[in-house]
Design a protein around this motif. Structure first.
Motif, PDB file in Angstrom:
ATOM      1  N   ARG A 119       0.848  -1.183   0.000  1.00 41.16           N
ATOM      2  CA  ARG A 119       0.000   0.000   0.000  1.00 41.16           C
ATOM      3  C   ARG A 119       0.892   1.243   0.000  1.00 41.16           C
ATOM      4  NH1 ARG A 119      -4.416  -0.257   4.613  1.00 41.16           N
ATOM      5  NH2 ARG A 119      -5.079   1.590   3.426  1.00 41.16           N
ATOM      6  N   PRO A 120       0.530   2.283  -0.757  1.00 44.06           N
ATOM      7  CA  PRO A 120       1.380   3.473  -0.835  1.00 44.06           C
ATOM      8  C   PRO A 120       1.618   4.099   0.539  1.00 44.06           C
ATOM      9  CG  PRO A 120      -0.345   3.541  -2.513  1.00 44.06           C
ATOM     10  CD  PRO A 120      -0.674   2.396  -1.601  1.00 44.06           C
ATOM     11  N   VAL A 121       2.824   4.606   0.719  1.00 44.84           N
ATOM     12  CA  VAL A 121       3.193   5.336   1.928  1.00 44.84           C
ATOM     13  C   VAL A 121       2.970   6.824   1.672  1.00 44.84           C
ATOM     14  CG1 VAL A 121       5.087   5.938   3.475  1.00 44.84           C
ATOM     15  CG2 VAL A 121       4.864   3.601   2.618  1.00 44.84           C
ATOM     16  N   ASP A 122       2.308   7.477   2.608  1.00 45.60           N
ATOM     17  CA  ASP A 122       2.010   8.899   2.462  1.00 45.60           C
ATOM     18  C   ASP A 122       2.917   9.696   3.408  1.00 45.60           C
ATOM     19  OD1 ASP A 122       0.998  11.436   2.269  1.00 45.60           O
ATOM     20  OD2 ASP A 122      -1.105  10.857   2.540  1.00 45.60           O
ATOM     21  N   LEU A 123       3.868  10.423   2.825  1.00 42.36           N
ATOM     22  CA  LEU A 123       4.767  11.264   3.616  1.00 42.36           C
ATOM     23  C   LEU A 123       4.569  12.745   3.302  1.00 42.36           C
ATOM     24  CD1 LEU A 123       8.173   9.303   3.635  1.00 42.36           C
ATOM     25  CD2 LEU A 123       6.382   9.343   5.380  1.00 42.36           C
ATOM     26  N   ARG A 124       3.383  13.112   2.839  1.00 37.30           N
ATOM     27  CA  ARG A 124       3.163  14.520   2.497  1.00 37.30           C
ATOM     28  C   ARG A 124       3.299  15.426   3.713  1.00 37.30           C
ATOM     29  NH1 ARG A 124      -2.407  13.883  -0.688  1.00 37.30           N
ATOM     30  NH2 ARG A 124      -2.603  12.295   0.939  1.00 37.30           N
ATOM     31  N   ASP A 125       2.821  14.972   4.868  1.00 37.90           N
ATOM     32  CA  ASP A 125       2.957  15.788   6.070  1.00 37.90           C
ATOM     33  C   ASP A 125       3.763  15.061   7.140  1.00 37.90           C
ATOM     34  OD1 ASP A 125       1.153  13.830   6.719  1.00 37.90           O
ATOM     35  OD2 ASP A 125      -0.374  15.170   7.538  1.00 37.90           O
ATOM     36  N   ARG A 126       4.668  14.220   6.674  1.00 36.24           N
ATOM     37  CA  ARG A 126       5.514  13.459   7.600  1.00 36.24           C
ATOM     38  C   ARG A 126       6.935  13.386   7.068  1.00 36.24           C
ATOM     39  NH1 ARG A 126       2.675   7.800   8.974  1.00 36.24           N
ATOM     40  NH2 ARG A 126       2.778   7.569   6.695  1.00 36.24           N
ATOM     41  N   GLY A 127       7.888  13.321   7.984  1.00 32.51           N
ATOM     42  CA  GLY A 127       9.253  12.964   7.662  1.00 32.51           C
ATOM     43  C   GLY A 127       9.513  11.580   8.218  1.00 32.51           C
ATOM     44  N   PHE A 128      10.773  11.258   8.452  1.00 32.27           N
ATOM     45  CA  PHE A 128      11.074   9.966   9.066  1.00 32.27           C
ATOM     46  C   PHE A 128      12.347  10.085   9.891  1.00 32.27           C
ATOM     47  CE2 PHE A 128      13.211   9.916   4.999  1.00 32.27           C
ATOM     48  CZ  PHE A 128      14.404   9.226   5.207  1.00 32.27           C
ATOM     49  N   GLY A 129      12.491   9.174  10.828  1.00 32.07           N
ATOM     50  CA  GLY A 129      13.648   9.195  11.701  1.00 32.07           C
ATOM     51  C   GLY A 129      14.118   7.796  12.027  1.00 32.07           C
ATOM     52  N   LEU A 130      15.388   7.683  12.418  1.00 27.65           N
ATOM     53  CA  LEU A 130      15.955   6.407  12.839  1.00 27.65           C
ATOM     54  C   LEU A 130      17.263   6.658  13.576  1.00 27.65           C
ATOM     55  CD1 LEU A 130      17.780   4.474  10.010  1.00 27.65           C
ATOM     56  CD2 LEU A 130      17.213   6.897   9.810  1.00 27.65           C
ATOM     57  N   TRP A 131      17.709   5.649  14.330  1.00 26.36           N
ATOM     58  CA  TRP A 131      19.029   5.635  14.949  1.00 26.36           C
ATOM     59  C   TRP A 131      19.974   4.843  14.060  1.00 26.36           C
ATOM     60  CZ3 TRP A 131      20.444   7.988  19.570  1.00 26.36           C
ATOM     61  CH2 TRP A 131      19.393   8.546  20.315  1.00 26.36           C
ATOM     62  N   ILE A 132      21.198   5.338  13.928  1.00 30.73           N
ATOM     63  CA  ILE A 132      22.222   4.639  13.146  1.00 30.73           C
ATOM     64  C   ILE A 132      23.448   4.430  14.038  1.00 30.73           C
ATOM     65  CG2 ILE A 132      23.739   4.716  11.123  1.00 30.73           C
ATOM     66  CD1 ILE A 132      21.731   6.550   9.773  1.00 30.73           C
ATOM     67  N   GLU A 133      23.958   3.231  14.034  1.00 30.92           N
ATOM     68  CA  GLU A 133      25.227   2.942  14.699  1.00 30.92           C
ATOM     69  C   GLU A 133      26.319   2.980  13.637  1.00 30.92           C
ATOM     70  OE1 GLU A 133      27.135  -0.190  17.905  1.00 30.92           O
ATOM     71  OE2 GLU A 133      25.864  -0.983  16.302  1.00 30.92           O
ATOM     72  N   GLY A 134      27.192   3.985  13.720  1.00 28.77           N
ATOM     73  CA  GLY A 134      28.199   4.181  12.694  1.00 28.77           C
ATOM     74  C   GLY A 134      29.527   3.536  13.014  1.00 28.77           C
ATOM     75  N   ASP A 135      30.340   3.347  11.951  1.00 28.82           N
ATOM     76  CA  ASP A 135      31.680   2.779  12.130  1.00 28.82           C
ATOM     77  C   ASP A 135      32.779   3.806  11.877  1.00 28.82           C
ATOM     78  OD1 ASP A 135      31.588   3.088   9.403  1.00 28.82           O
ATOM     79  OD2 ASP A 135      31.707   0.950   8.927  1.00 28.82           O
ATOM     80  N   GLY A 136      32.394   5.051  11.547  1.00 28.82           N
ATOM     81  CA  GLY A 136      33.371   6.125  11.405  1.00 28.82           C
ATOM     82  C   GLY A 136      34.242   6.052  10.172  1.00 28.82           C
ATOM     83  N   LYS A 137      33.850   5.295   9.140  1.00 30.71           N
ATOM     84  CA  LYS A 137      34.718   5.119   7.965  1.00 30.71           C
ATOM     85  C   LYS A 137      34.370   6.065   6.812  1.00 30.71           C
ATOM     86  CE  LYS A 137      35.944   0.359   9.095  1.00 30.71           C
ATOM     87  NZ  LYS A 137      36.011  -1.058   8.638  1.00 30.71           N
ATOM     88  N   GLY A 138      33.439   6.970   7.023  1.00 36.54           N
ATOM     89  CA  GLY A 138      33.195   8.016   6.039  1.00 36.54           C
ATOM     90  C   GLY A 138      32.254   7.668   4.916  1.00 36.54           C
TER      91      GLY A 138
END
Length: 922
Positions: free
Chosen positions: A701-720
């Motif tokens: 089903r289509p995702v409606d992001l017209r009045d929404r953004g999105f967020g998440l946590w990322i665990e990085g490794d620092g390699k650029g």
């Protein structure tokens, strides 16, 4: 010049008589002619010349060709008299590869000209030719194909081309296009497009005032509403007396010294035009024909056919070459369903579509499926209707007294078929037919460009308007226009739109964006074209539009005055260099170098991270713009879009050569999110910038992001490396992609929120959907490799159906590994940045103001600190607190913070502004 052809059919010489230099590149294939037969290529093997006729044979193919050769004072012509031997599919009858040129060769130029539309020459006429080649094909015809080869001093080339065109009535004859385009001063004027379709006898005075307020010399009537596509019937609500009313509007423009443009969709016709309703033309273009398998009554909702419908699609869209309209006799029928297994049928049919009448049809009647693009039908290019559309366009142009024609949608000529030559042939055929019927001079532009269209074209360079990445887009457009000027055509740096603030669809247009555009326009003497934002209604109601319009007019008047000398223009044209136009009390002008360093920040608990800004000028008090962006609700409140709890969730996967990748689902004890996706990749490719990997998820089903953004946590490794969270809508809905980048220059867990798509960094990475060969293309100059499409596309955020997660910029020989929390959709939340503080090298200045999302503050000095709303309207003056920090020459450490709010995450753009103490110009 001398052309010598050896007895074995090769090009022996192409010599400039004055210098004695042979410009033929003998290291490349120099067979003067070749043929293709049954898919196999045969080079010339023998050539003889007698009585101005060149006879060439092609060895074991058994084919031969007779070519009439005419020697003129400064050019040759070659015309196919006869082709011997059956089944010749293609014939190359001129082939002179040219050696690479350097500065010492600038005195001599050569180019090839196709002298009719049956002849194909790839290169555009002008000074940049590298290969003189002319070909023809069995379709549209071998006999009569004709080309000219010119060789002369560079300074004489344009005049020689004029001689050739004048001598060949098979080419469009115009005094404002092709080799004459630079002679017509009107071609330098900028124009305002009536995109809303509102110009009329009632509103024309407002349109005239708006055009004059921005320095425009022409107003372009964008048809579709004002006049119907194809038959150009006026909308009687705007033009109660039909074309008489249209002519009255055009006359009003002329009385005020403005020109009028007719903006059509070339040969495309509206679905309610006279060729469609009430009786559809038999000559509408068709993509296929079926046969009725049973009698069809006037009320039936199902059309049974004998032939397979397995390849029939019901997907349509503006750019999609597909139709759901059938034509049976004099009735049109639309369908919504198809049975793709026997018994074959079109189902869910609407009878008597597009104003036609439903009637009975007999067994065995032909069922034609029409062609469609841009929501419009088209004529078959080989029928009288094709010429009728051209004739009607010319008649309206002549009758109403227009001065310009823009043939939009001409790039849809591929709809008419017969690839690969069809698009060039049909677009050239239509433009030629139109131009021959005009009885008054015409500035001609179109949305497509090739060799044939050059002869009638008056100016070049109108691109689709960007909605993001403005300054890089302008640089690329400017550089392309410089190359295009080798074709002797004036150039345009539009189309352009003036945008107010939007949370995600587009970037707001600031005065520095406009000054950047206008400086480059002066640098290259490029005209402008304005699509949106400068129409009378917007101009009346938008302070920002009026402010920018006044700025544009100052620059445009200066450009048209020819007062800026070549040295200053060269400086203004340097990519990345910015200037502002200053005027003295006595009217003298000068340009001051400036710089705008933009940085997007997230204020967590009112505090941002530090970043660096390089000031290339002398030490000076800081100047700054703070733009409050849209914020988001909390991560905990969001709807999960990707849980990473099942490795099959992202079922699509792909990687560039030399890259292996994997996405795993894992559990994370002790976190607020129980599952995580671990995305790993290893690059054994030597190119970091084009080493990519991708995993994708499709949504049922289509995702409606017209009045929404999105967020998440990322665990990085620092390699650029960079991670791109990319949203897509179906291609039939919108062709764009929405990119969101996270650079992994950190280790451990970090929270990211995304609202607006990426803008300035779109082309910093070798994405395979922007480049056909990222390794090759990324070796080019940073600006040359910029794909303008990336700045112009639009995304339907209400109908997103795919999320793709990409890696790029992978370090060579290393593995990267990042973990993701679930990705959640977060509602937009308008929040205020209260009492923002800018820190420069440890010194602070505070602005006592609350900036709501969309508002911005611009600080130039203690007495010049203003706040504007989302539409650019001035709201209030602000008196900053504290001493103004100094921006030192070189690297500066910058930070921004504000009063901590209940909501812990705010978004802003901070622009550090600096300027030179030196000026250029008068």
């Amino acid at each position: 010049m001398t052309i010598a052809i050896a007895a074995d059919g090769t090009t022996a010489q192409f010599v400039d008589k004055q210098s004695g230099v042979d410009y033929c590149d003998h290291s490349r294939d120099a067979s003067f002619a070749s043929i293709t037969k049954a898919g196999k290529s045969y080079a010339a093997t023998a050539a003889t010349y007698s009585d101005d006729v060149l006879d060439i044979r092609f060895g074991e193919s058994g084919a031969n060709v007779r070519i009439a050769v005419r020697v003129a004072p400064r050019y040759f012509t070659f015309e196919i008299l006869a082709v011997g031997g059956p089944d010749v599919e293609e014939l190359s009858f001129v082939n002179v590869p040219l050696i690479a040129r350097d500065a010492s060769m600038e005195s001599f130029c050569a180019c090839a000209l196709a002298l009719n539309i049956e002849t194909d020459v790839t290169e555009i006429p002008g000074t940049s030719s590298t290969h003189l080649r002319a070909t023809c094909a069995a379709w549209p015809g071998l006999h009569g194909a004709k080309a000219a080869i010119i060789g002369c001093p560079r300074s004489e080339l344009r005049n020689v081309i004029k001689d050739v065109v004048t001598a060949h009535q098979s080419l469009p004859q115009t005094d404002r296009g092709g080799p004459w385009a630079l002679d017509a001063s009107d071609n330098r004027g900028s124009y305002l497009i009536d995109f809303p379709g509102s110009i009329s006898e009632t509103t024309v005075a407002n349109w005239i005032a708006t055009a004059k307020s921005i320095g425009a010399k022409q107003i372009d009537f964008h048809t579709g509403r004002t006049l119907r596509y194809g038959d150009l019937e006026p909308d009687l609500r705007l033009y109660p007396d039909g074309l008489t009313s249209v002519k009255n509007v055009v006359d009003a423009l002329h009385a005020e010294g403005l020109s009028a443009g007719l903006h059509t969709y070339a040969f495309f016709v509206a679905k309610d035009s006279k060729w469609v309703s009430p009786v559809p033309s038999k000559h509408l273009a068709k993509s296929g024909t079926f046969t009725l398998a049973a009698p069809l009554t006037a009320s039936a909702g199902r059309v049974d056919v004998k032939e397979t419908t397995a390849e029939v699609s019901t997907l349509t869209g503006f750019q999609v070459r597909n139709s759901v309209t059938l034509q049976i006799d004099d009735e049109l029928i639309t369908f919504s369903g198809v049975t793709k297994t026997p018994p074959y049928a079109f189902t869910e049919c609407k009878r008597g579509a597009h104003g036609t009448s439903p009637v009975d049809h007999k067994l065995g009647a032909q069922v034609h499926r029409l062609k469609e693009c841009f929501g419009l039908f088209a004529p078959d290019g080989d029928t009288p209707m094709f010429d009728e559309v051209a004739a009607r366009t010319a008649d309206v142009y002549n009758q109403c007294g227009f001065d310009m024609i823009y043939l939009d949608a001409l790039d849809g000529a591929d709809l008419l078929g017969r690839l690969p030559r069809g698009p060039k042939y049909y677009s050239g055929k239509f433009v030629d037919a139109l131009c021959r019927k005009l009885n008054r001079p015409a500035i001609v532009e179109m949305s497509s460009f090739d060799h044939h269209l050059w002869f009638s074209r008056s100016r070049l360079g109108a691109w689709d308007a960007p909605s993001k990445g403005y300054k890089r887009f302008i640089d690329r457009h400017y550089l392309d226009n410089k190359v295009s000027q080798q074709a002797y055509l004036p150039t345009n740096l539009g189309w352009w739109c003036v945008f107010d603030w939007s949370p995600k669809d587009r970037m707001r247009t600031f005065p520095d964006d406009m000054e950047y555009l206008m400086c480059k326009a002066i640098a290259g003497d490029h005209s402008l074209s304005w699509l949106m934002g400068f129409d009378p209604d917007t101009f009346e109601n938008s302070y920002n539009a009026r402010r920018l319009g006044a700025l544009v007019k100052r620059y445009e008047e200066l450009r048209l005055s020819n007062a800026v000398g070549p040295k200053v223009r060269e400086e203004l044209g340097v990519p990345g260099k910015e200037f502002t136009l200053e005027s003295s009390a006595d009217g003298d002008w000068r340009f001051r170098p400036v710089a705008y360093d933009v940085h997007k920040i997230r204020l967590a608990d009112g505090v941002s991270e530090y970043w660096s800004v390089n000031n290339g000028f002398s030490e000076q008090p800081v100047k700054v713009r703070i733009e409050a962006l849209m914020s988001l609700e909390s991560f905990e409140s969001g709807e999960t879009l990707a849980a990473f709890d099942d490795e099959s969730e992202f079922g699509e996967g792909e990687a560039s050569a030399g890259v292996v990748s994997e996405l795993e689902a894992t559990e994370i004890p002790g976190k607020t999110f129980p599952t995580s996706g671990v995305f790993s990749a290893k690059n054994s490719n030597s190119h970091r910038h084009s080493a990519w990997a991708m995993v994708g998820k499709n949504f049922e089903r289509p995702v409606d992001l017209r009045d929404r953004g999105f967020g998440l946590w990322i665990e990085g490794d620092g390699k650029g490396e960079v991670i791109n969270f990319q949203w897509r809508a179906p291609l039939h809905v919108s062709h764009g992609v929405s990119e969101h980048y996270a650079v992994i220059d950190f280790t451990g867990w970090k929270y990211f929120e995304f609202v607006a798509p990426e803008s300035e960094s779109l082309l910093d990475y070798g994405w395979p959907y922007f480049y056909s060969d990222p390794d090759r293309d990324f070796d080019a100059d940073r600006l040359r490799r910029f794909n303008p499409y990336a700045s112009t596309f639009w995304v339907d955020y209400g109908k997103l159906d795919a999320l793709k997660i990409w890696y790029n910029d992978l370090p060579q020989g290393e593995e990267v590994k990042c973990s993701f929390s679930p990705i959640k959709a977060l509602r937009h939340s308008k929040r205020a940045i209260v009492n923002p503080v800018i820190t420069v090298n440890g010194r602070q200045i505070t602005f006592p103001v609350a900036l709501e999302s969309g508002c911005y503050l611009e600080f130039r000095s203690k007495g010049d600190c203003k706040v504007y709303d989302a539409e650019g309207v001035f709201l209030r003056d602000v008196v900053p607190q504290g001493e103004i920090p100094l921006l030192k020459s070189g690297t500066n450490k910058i930070a921004c913070n504000c009063d901590s709010q209940e909501h812990s995450s705010l978004h802003a753009k901070v622009t550090i502004i600096s300027q030179s103490d030196q000026v250029i110009g008068e």
